[in-house]
Design a protein around this motif. Structure first.
Motif: not given
Length: 267
Positions: A121-139
């Motif tokens: 919302w603030d910067f119109t980008y999403i850090p890749d680390g957040i997506s990686l964190f979600i993958l780890l949560a999925g595992l």
């Protein structure tokens, strides 16, 4: 059982409030390439280090009447909102998944989505680390759980299904992005692919569709009132975050309701 639910509900709510306070730190520091665990928290306006009494979720903001104790300038309502929202989501995760291990990955997943939503919302980008964190949560969510005193076997089929979901959702969005000349950002693609891995295909597709519906509900009136323009860069993570959390909590019920509605309507 009632006392049990009240006790653990309070624990999840309390944990969520403090987690929301930490998410505020992440939202502020991640885009500025700062560590969220190093250094004391400070006022974003005057830079004065905050004392422990200034950091109690929600209550410090209310007690200080939404102003910094040191410079007396307003503090954004976003901070208590994020804390209260995270507390509520943790509480809902408890009531949906219980107080056992299953609720832990769900809380982690939701926390990552809330962080991604505010940063996008603030910067119109999403850090890749957040997506990686979600993958780890999925595992983590796929780890076998004890049942009747025995450890259930790991399901390679379940892992394969979740990988297929991530690949299909990610590939579909990548193709759309190429066809539209970047109509959807790479951060959104990675976020949805990782979330698809966590949720699986049916709930992942539901969240994808729901995110675009929520975005349209906000975008169309904004366009009509001139608040945004056709070529404006629209942060999609907030809308996806809402739909993904709803799909996490009640995806199966929503899908069953929709299928019943469709098939009954066709009779």
């Amino acid at each position: 059982m009632e006392v049990y639910n009240l006790f653990y509900g309070a624990v999840y709510l309390f944990t969520g409030l403090w987690t929301g306070s930490f998410l505020n730190v992440c939202v502020w520091r991640f885009p500025r390439q700062l560590s969220p665990i190093k250094g004391r928290s400070s006022c974003p306006r005057c830079g004065h280090a905050l004392s422990p009494g200034d950091l109690v979720p929600v209550f410090s903001w209310l007690f200080l009447r939404g102003k910094c104790r040191y410079c007396h300038r307003p503090i954004s309502r976003r901070y208590p909102l994020t804390e209260a929202l995270t507390g509520l989501v943790f509480l809902l995760c408890f009531y949906v998944f219980g107080a056992g291990f299953r609720s832990v990955p769900a809380c982690l997943f939701a926390s990552a989505l809330i962080t991604a939503a505010w940063i996008d919302w603030d910067f119109t980008y999403i850090p890749d680390g957040i997506s990686l964190f979600i993958l780890l949560a999925g595992l983590l969510s796929l780890i076998p759980l004890p049942a009747y005193g025995l450890l259930t076997r790991f399901s390679w089929k379940s892992l394969g299904d979740h990988i297929v979901a991530a690949v299909l959702i990610g590939s579909a969005l990548f193709i759309v992005s190429r066809l539209t000349g970047g109509g959807i950002g790479g951060g959104d693609i990675k976020l949805l692919a990782a979330s698809g891995f966590y949720l699986g295909l049916p709930r992942g597709l539901l969240a994808l569709f729901g995110g675009y519906v929520l975005a349209a509900v906000w975008i169309v009136p904004a366009l009509m009132h001139g608040k945004i323009h056709r070529r404006s860069s629209i942060p999609m993570a907030p809308f996806f975050a809402v739909s993904l959390i709803l799909s996490l909590l009640w995806g199966e019920q929503i899908l069953n309701w929709y299928l019943n509605l469709v098939f009954r309507g066709g009779v």
